[in-house]
Write an enzyme that holds these catalytic residues in place. Structure first.
Site, short mmCIF file in Angstrom:
data_model
loop_
_atom_site.label_atom_id
_atom_site.label_comp_id
_atom_site.label_asym_id
_atom_site.label_seq_id
_atom_site.Cartn_x
_atom_site.Cartn_y
_atom_site.Cartn_z
CG HIS A 308 -14.24 3.48 -86.24
ND1 HIS A 308 -13.98 2.28 -86.85
CD2 HIS A 308 -13.10 3.85 -85.61
CE1 HIS A 308 -12.73 1.93 -86.60
NE2 HIS A 308 -12.18 2.86 -85.84
CG ASP A 365 -9.59 9.20 -82.11
OD1 ASP A 365 -8.56 8.82 -81.53
OD2 ASP A 365 -9.92 8.81 -83.24
#
Length: 436
Positions: A308, A365
């Site tokens: 991320h 996700d």
């Protein structure tokens, strides 16, 4: 509340200027360069805005090194455990959790504004079969400006309040209608006696020939998923909302821009991409091969759902969703081989120094798609679910932006094209031709 406690010094071409250091409430530090170009002629270069703070905000705080996420100061795990999505929506938009009366009033406002204008129903007939729901969603939200009163920086506070509730509520209805249209079933209208998440599930899955049983556990789980996605400070779609909104564009067009930004596979579309990749790895059967491909710098393959931009520790949202995934699939007796595969991949990656050294942990996700599959949500609706959850965050940032009298967003650039040319230089090599 920000403070200015120190200064930095910039020396350039024999000139020295001081740059104030801005310190946020959690200790974040930033250089105020607003006068730098005026004083030195310099601008900064920061592709992707990796090191650039574009605004001041009181909405969401993230510490990527420590894995902290808070909405209005409240840790995400506490919100998931103690309140519903409607409470979080109110918190983001208004700044505090609602009292009982405020919650009832807000819920009533959401209920009254849940119906889509009947004339807009005909728009669904014009989309081609197979159109992605995110494209339908952004188009329909943009069209709302033609059917509902304009909402912009000059609108009264009452109109803004009603319109914020309208967009949070009605986009849920649009999403469910789009799904029903895609499978050829009659639409299901929202019901006044159902909660926000229960209403959405009912509109998605109820049928005249197969009534939908609303599972309390599915409702609870959807609340959790919506809460963890509700805001994430200055991500791509929120930055788009602030940038578009800074031109004093109406609320609906502004939210449509956020939806469009979210549709990309590097942003909201990642959860669908994770499922597609998990299925590919499952069909191949060789996990180690794909781990090797992800580590090969000459191979474009990347493990979706890992790493991320902000988090250098385990994404706190991913931890919540992973735990919910285990509980829900166990409670419902669902055996999803993709969950088993996801566990194996995570176990392998978290023991590999390549991923550890690069802080490549699972992000939010990685497990959300598995949960949505278990709830019966089709894969092409995964990103739509993300958009529904992110609506309160977008609305909150839009309201904060217009209240700050923000200047229109207009970044600088460094021009690297050709220097001045004469038109004749371009035409000398061309054959004579009739000018039309």
């Amino acid at each position: 509340m920000m403070t200015k406690k120190s200064e930095a010094t910039l020396k350039f071409e024999g000139k020295e200027i001081t740059l104030p250091v801005i310190i946020g409430t959690e200790g974040d530090k930033g250089l105020d360069i607003s006068q730098m170009r005026k004083e030195t002629g310099l601008v900064t270069i920061d592709p992707g805005f990796v090191n650039t703070a574009s605004c001041f905000s009181q909405i969401t705080y993230i510490d990527g090194e420590k894995g902290i996420l808070r909405y209005r100061g409240i840790p995400i795990n506490e919100l998931v455990e103690k309140v519903a999505f409607v409470d979080v929506a109110y918190l983001l938009v208004h700044g505090t959790l609602p009292t009982e009366k405020e919650r009832m009033d807000f819920s009533s406002l959401l209920n009254r504004n849940s119906l889509l204008h009947e004339d807009m129903r005909h728009f669904f007939d014009s989309f081609p079969q197979g159109a992605h729901p995110m494209h339908i969603l952004s188009t329909m939200v943009n069209a709302m400006a033609a059917f509902y009163p304009s909402v912009d920086v000059s609108t009264t506070a009452r109109d803004i309040e009603r319109s914020c509730a309208r967009v949070i509520s009605i986009v849920r209805t649009i999403a469910a209608f789009a799904y029903k249209k895609s499978i050829g079933e009659p639409i299901v209208y929202p019901r006044h006696d159902l909660s926000y998440c229960a209403n959405f599930l009912n509109m998605m899955f109820d049928s005249p020939v197969r009534p939908y049983h609303i599972s309390p556990e599915a409702v609870r789980l959807l609340n959790v998923l919506f809460i963890v996605h509700a805001d994430h400070e200055q991500n791509c779609s929120t930055t788009a909302v602030r940038a578009i909104g800074s031109a004093q564009v109406n609320l609906y067009a502004t939210i449509a821009a956020g939806i469009s930004a979210l549709s990309g596979p590097l942003h909201g579309g990642a959860n669908q991409a994770v499922i597609e990749q998990l299925r590919m790895i499952y069909n191949d059967g060789d996990i180690d091969k794909f781990i090797r491909k992800a580590k090969d710098k000459n191979d474009p393959f990347r493990l979706m759902g890992f790493g991320h931009r902000v988090y250098k520790a385990y994404d706190p949202r991913a931890e919540i969703v992973r735990n919910e995934c285990e509980k829900y699939l166990t409670a419902t007796g669902i055996n999803d081989p993709l969950l088993d595969l996801a566990r194996k991949i995570e176990d392998t990656v978290r023991k590999d120094s390549y991923f550890i050294d690069r802080h490549l942990y699972p992000n939010v996700d990685f497990y959300t798609g598995i949960l949505y599959r278990a709830m019966g949500i089709p894969e092409n609706m995964f990103t739509v679910m993300f958009a529904l959850a992110r609506l309160p965050g977008w609305v909150a940032h839009w309201r904060e932006m217009i209240s700050d009298s923000t200047k229109i967003v207009r970044p600088r650039q460094i021009y690297v094209g050709r220097t001045q040319q004469e038109v004749g230089n371009e035409l000398d090599s061309r054959s004579p031709a009739l000018l039309i």
